[in-house]
Design a protein around this motif. Structure first.
Motif, PDB file in Angstrom:
ATOM      1  N   ALA A   1       0.815  -1.216   0.000  1.00  0.00           N
ATOM      2  CA  ALA A   1       0.000   0.000   0.000  1.00  0.00           C
ATOM      3  C   ALA A   1       0.844   1.260   0.000  1.00  0.00           C
ATOM      4  N   GLN A   2       2.045   1.188   0.589  1.00  0.00           N
ATOM      5  CA  GLN A   2       2.794   2.421   0.821  1.00  0.00           C
ATOM      6  C   GLN A   2       4.116   2.529   0.067  1.00  0.00           C
ATOM      7  N   PHE A   3       4.683   1.406  -0.364  1.00  0.00           N
ATOM      8  CA  PHE A   3       5.984   1.487  -1.030  1.00  0.00           C
ATOM      9  C   PHE A   3       5.952   2.295  -2.329  1.00  0.00           C
ATOM     10  N   PRO A   4       4.847   2.277  -3.105  1.00  0.00           N
ATOM     11  CA  PRO A   4       4.817   3.141  -4.288  1.00  0.00           C
ATOM     12  C   PRO A   4       5.052   4.617  -3.968  1.00  0.00           C
ATOM     13  N   SER A   5       4.672   5.049  -2.763  1.00  0.00           N
ATOM     14  CA  SER A   5       4.957   6.432  -2.363  1.00  0.00           C
ATOM     15  C   SER A   5       6.451   6.671  -2.269  1.00  0.00           C
ATOM     16  N   PHE A   6       7.178   5.649  -1.827  1.00  0.00           N
ATOM     17  CA  PHE A   6       8.637   5.747  -1.751  1.00  0.00           C
ATOM     18  C   PHE A   6       9.227   5.875  -3.160  1.00  0.00           C
ATOM     19  N   LEU A   7       8.664   5.122  -4.098  1.00  0.00           N
ATOM     20  CA  LEU A   7       9.211   5.112  -5.448  1.00  0.00           C
ATOM     21  C   LEU A   7       8.849   6.364  -6.251  1.00  0.00           C
ATOM     22  N   PHE A   8       7.607   6.819  -6.111  1.00  0.00           N
ATOM     23  CA  PHE A   8       7.086   7.826  -7.041  1.00  0.00           C
ATOM     24  C   PHE A   8       6.793   9.194  -6.423  1.00  0.00           C
ATOM     25  N   SER A   9       6.943   9.344  -5.095  1.00  0.00           N
ATOM     26  CA  SER A   9       6.555  10.615  -4.488  1.00  0.00           C
ATOM     27  C   SER A   9       7.433  11.766  -4.958  1.00  0.00           C
ATOM     28  N   ILE A  10       8.708  11.507  -5.246  1.00  0.00           N
ATOM     29  CA  ILE A  10       9.581  12.579  -5.740  1.00  0.00           C
ATOM     30  C   ILE A  10       9.086  13.060  -7.098  1.00  0.00           C
ATOM     31  N   ILE A  11       8.681  12.109  -7.943  1.00  0.00           N
ATOM     32  CA  ILE A  11       8.104  12.496  -9.235  1.00  0.00           C
ATOM     33  C   ILE A  11       6.803  13.260  -8.998  1.00  0.00           C
ATOM     34  N   GLY A  12       6.019  12.803  -8.012  1.00  0.00           N
ATOM     35  CA  GLY A  12       4.795  13.511  -7.664  1.00  0.00           C
ATOM     36  C   GLY A  12       5.064  14.942  -7.222  1.00  0.00           C
ATOM     37  N   GLY A  13       6.175  15.157  -6.514  1.00  0.00           N
ATOM     38  CA  GLY A  13       6.541  16.509  -6.096  1.00  0.00           C
ATOM     39  C   GLY A  13       6.888  17.398  -7.277  1.00  0.00           C
ATOM     40  N   VAL A  14       7.594  16.845  -8.248  1.00  0.00           N
ATOM     41  CA  VAL A  14       7.911  17.608  -9.459  1.00  0.00           C
ATOM     42  C   VAL A  14       6.634  17.954 -10.214  1.00  0.00           C
ATOM     43  N   VAL A  15       5.719  16.990 -10.324  1.00  0.00           N
ATOM     44  CA  VAL A  15       4.428  17.251 -10.976  1.00  0.00           C
ATOM     45  C   VAL A  15       3.684  18.366 -10.241  1.00  0.00           C
ATOM     46  N   SER A  16       3.727  18.337  -8.911  1.00  0.00           N
ATOM     47  CA  SER A  16       3.051  19.363  -8.111  1.00  0.00           C
ATOM     48  C   SER A  16       3.632  20.747  -8.346  1.00  0.00           C
ATOM     49  N   ASP A  17       4.954  20.829  -8.552  1.00  0.00           N
ATOM     50  CA  ASP A  17       5.602  22.122  -8.770  1.00  0.00           C
ATOM     51  C   ASP A  17       5.465  22.613 -10.210  1.00  0.00           C
ATOM     52  N   ARG A  18       5.305  21.699 -11.158  1.00  0.00           N
ATOM     53  CA  ARG A  18       5.303  22.074 -12.571  1.00  0.00           C
ATOM     54  C   ARG A  18       3.895  22.247 -13.154  1.00  0.00           C
ATOM     55  N   PHE A  19       2.885  21.657 -12.498  1.00  0.00           N
ATOM     56  CA  PHE A  19       1.534  21.701 -13.045  1.00  0.00           C
ATOM     57  C   PHE A  19       0.550  22.258 -12.023  1.00  0.00           C
ATOM     58  N   ASN A  20      -0.675  22.445 -12.457  1.00  0.00           N
ATOM     59  CA  ASN A  20      -1.733  22.980 -11.604  1.00  0.00           C
ATOM     60  C   ASN A  20      -2.072  21.972 -10.505  1.00  0.00           C
ATOM     61  N   ARG A  21      -1.711  22.312  -9.268  1.00  0.00           N
ATOM     62  CA  ARG A  21      -1.914  21.381  -8.150  1.00  0.00           C
ATOM     63  C   ARG A  21      -3.390  21.049  -7.944  1.00  0.00           C
ATOM     64  N   TYR A  22      -4.236  22.025  -8.185  1.00  0.00           N
ATOM     65  CA  TYR A  22      -5.678  21.809  -8.020  1.00  0.00           C
ATOM     66  C   TYR A  22      -6.164  20.706  -8.958  1.00  0.00           C
ATOM     67  N   LYS A  23      -5.756  20.748 -10.221  1.00  0.00           N
ATOM     68  CA  LYS A  23      -6.178  19.742 -11.186  1.00  0.00           C
ATOM     69  C   LYS A  23      -5.556  18.383 -10.888  1.00  0.00           C
ATOM     70  N   VAL A  24      -4.307  18.389 -10.432  1.00  0.00           N
ATOM     71  CA  VAL A  24      -3.654  17.133 -10.057  1.00  0.00           C
ATOM     72  C   VAL A  24      -4.423  16.471  -8.920  1.00  0.00           C
ATOM     73  N   LEU A  25      -4.807  17.269  -7.916  1.00  0.00           N
ATOM     74  CA  LEU A  25      -5.544  16.728  -6.775  1.00  0.00           C
ATOM     75  C   LEU A  25      -6.906  16.200  -7.196  1.00  0.00           C
ATOM     76  N   LEU A  26      -7.578  16.924  -8.072  1.00  0.00           N
ATOM     77  CA  LEU A  26      -8.881  16.487  -8.555  1.00  0.00           C
ATOM     78  C   LEU A  26      -8.768  15.132  -9.263  1.00  0.00           C
ATOM     79  N   LEU A  27      -7.737  14.980 -10.086  1.00  0.00           N
ATOM     80  CA  LEU A  27      -7.538  13.733 -10.822  1.00  0.00           C
ATOM     81  C   LEU A  27      -7.210  12.570  -9.877  1.00  0.00           C
ATOM     82  N   THR A  28      -6.379  12.824  -8.867  1.00  0.00           N
ATOM     83  CA  THR A  28      -6.020  11.738  -7.948  1.00  0.00           C
ATOM     84  C   THR A  28      -7.218  11.295  -7.113  1.00  0.00           C
ATOM     85  N   GLN A  29      -8.103  12.231  -6.764  1.00  0.00           N
ATOM     86  CA  GLN A  29      -9.291  11.854  -6.002  1.00  0.00           C
ATOM     87  C   GLN A  29     -10.242  11.011  -6.848  1.00  0.00           C
ATOM     88  N   ILE A  30     -10.381  11.366  -8.113  1.00  0.00           N
ATOM     89  CA  ILE A  30     -11.227  10.573  -9.018  1.00  0.00           C
ATOM     90  C   ILE A  30     -10.632   9.178  -9.208  1.00  0.00           C
TER      91      ILE A  30
END
Length: 422
Positions: free
Chosen positions: A57-86
């Motif tokens: 459940a949690q190891f993917p966060s270890f692998l991909f969270s850094i990429i997720g941080g770059v996505v958060s800084d480079r793209f609209n965080r609001y839209k990213v959050l909306l997509l992850t909730q869906i």
């Protein structure tokens, strides 16, 4: 007066919307998490597989969270959050259909847990960073973070208790269905927000360079990286205690699913108390000293709980565990969020997610394997001792109230460098 001080972040409309929607969603999340652990333990009766479940459940966060941080800084965080909730809603629906079909294995549940963990790797950096944008008065940010923790742990109090009842009466599939429905609340709250128009940052660097700059920033900002390292150690050795609770519920306290839900809710009682305590602190409180004291408290709670086999006697010490655990993780988040420069916020939060969520699955594998050899009580005891040792190791740093001048200079230099390359 005290209530007004404790809830001052609610002066921001967007934060009020977020808090209300996310509260319902998190209750569903804890229902699903509790049901998954119980379902897996009933299927396998294995402490190691329980650890593997947390790992999945949690190891993917270890692998991909850094990429997720770059996505958060480079793209609209609001839209990213909306997509992850869906996406999380879709995962819950698929899990519900699978369990309702009656034809499933532990490995299929583990695979869907991996899917959810991957979604969370992109969700957490965007959600944590967006809280900064939701709060109009930035002086209310520490209060908003503390209220976030209150929300998480109130859900941790309610969700497992409901899950235990639902598991006993109707089974795991209904827990997963209710979790899916809960995502509608947070998606609706996001749609009603009125955030400033998104301005795409002008960048002359690529994503790889952004990753490198985020690491350099942490390396040169010990006020943040030291807290991050302490959190990583606690996440690796201490926080996976939650993996052993099904064993305590079934084997030590001779209970059922409702007992497991009760144990999780008792942790939530202590965590909620810790969250309210932190939200009520005066501005300027010495958070580092509180972090030191409450990490010691966390370890002491684990030690005292470890060998008790009567539920009523064990309950007060599990409350202490929840209080100390919550304080440790929330103060770490608060210190990091209040010290990081805005341009680095998403990447630093991704490292926070890596330390917090990423270390836990590795720890869960270690704890599950150790428990299968020496038993849950001895494993709990060892975790408590290690937690106290971590507090003592970082004690000299945590007793320093003020940020060192050299650290401030490094932060200033990095902020200027970020402006030049953005």
């Amino acid at each position: 007066m005290i209530i007004t001080k404790t809830l001052r972040a609610f002066q921001s409309r967007n934060y009020r919307l977020y808090f209300s929607g996310q509260s319902l969603s998190l209750i569903g999340t804890w229902m699903q998490r509790t049901a998954v652990y119980w379902l897996i333990y009933e299927l396998t009766s294995s402490a190691f597989i329980l650890g593997l479940t947390a790992f999945a459940a949690q190891f993917p966060s270890f692998l991909f969270s850094i990429i997720g941080g770059v996505v958060s800084d480079r793209f609209n965080r609001y839209k990213v959050l909306l997509l992850t909730q869906i996406a999380s809603l879709v995962q819950a629906i698929i899990l519900t259909v699978l369990i309702m079909s009656g034809h499933y294995t532990a490995w299929q549940v583990l695979f869907l847990s991996v899917v959810l963990g991957t979604i969370n790797a992109f969700d957490v950096p965007a959600r944590q960073a967006l809280v900064y944008d939701m709060v109009d008065n930035k002086e209310h940010l520490p209060n908003a973070i503390a209220l976030n923790s209150s929300m998480v742990h109130l859900a941790r109090l309610i969700g497992p208790a409901l899950s235990g009842l639902v598991l006993h009466q109707w089974g795991a599939a209904i827990c997963f269905l209710l979790n899916g429905c809960s995502f509608i609340a947070v998606i609706t709250s996001l749609l009603f927000m009125k955030l400033p128009p998104y301005k795409k940052p002008e960048r002359v660097t690529n994503a790889i360079t952004d990753l490198k700059n985020g690491f350099i920033y942490l390396k040169n900002t010990p006020s943040i990286s030291t807290i991050m390292l302490m959190l990583a150690l606690v996440s690796l050795f201490s926080l996976p205690y939650i993996t052993l609770l099904p064993i305590y519920a079934k084997e030590i306290f001779h209970g059922k699913a409702t007992t497991f839900g009760y144990l999780n809710s008792i942790v939530g009682v202590g965590a909620l108390g810790g969250a309210i305590f932190l939200a009520s602190l005066n501005p300027g409180a010495n958070l580092k000293r509180i972090l030191f004291n409450n990490t010691l408290l966390f370890g002491a709670g684990l030690i005292l709980f470890s060998h008790l086999d009567i539920l009523s006697y064990a309950t007060p010490f599990l409350i202490i565990v929840g209080f100390g655990m919550m304080s440790q993780t929330t103060i770490s988040n608060t210190l990091i969020q209040t010290m990081v420069t805005p341009a680095m916020r998403g990447r630093v939060i991704s490292y926070y997610a890596m330390a917090f969520f990423g270390m836990q699955p590795i720890g869960a594998l270690l704890i599950g394997a150790l428990s299968s050899h020496i038993g849950a009580p001895k494993t709990f005891l060892i975790q408590g001792i290690i937690t106290c040792m971590i507090a003592l190791l970082f004690g000299p740093y945590l007793r320093q109230r003020a940020l060192k001048q050299t650290d401030k200079m490094k932060i200033g230099q990095l902020e200027e460098r970020t402006v030049e390359t953005s």
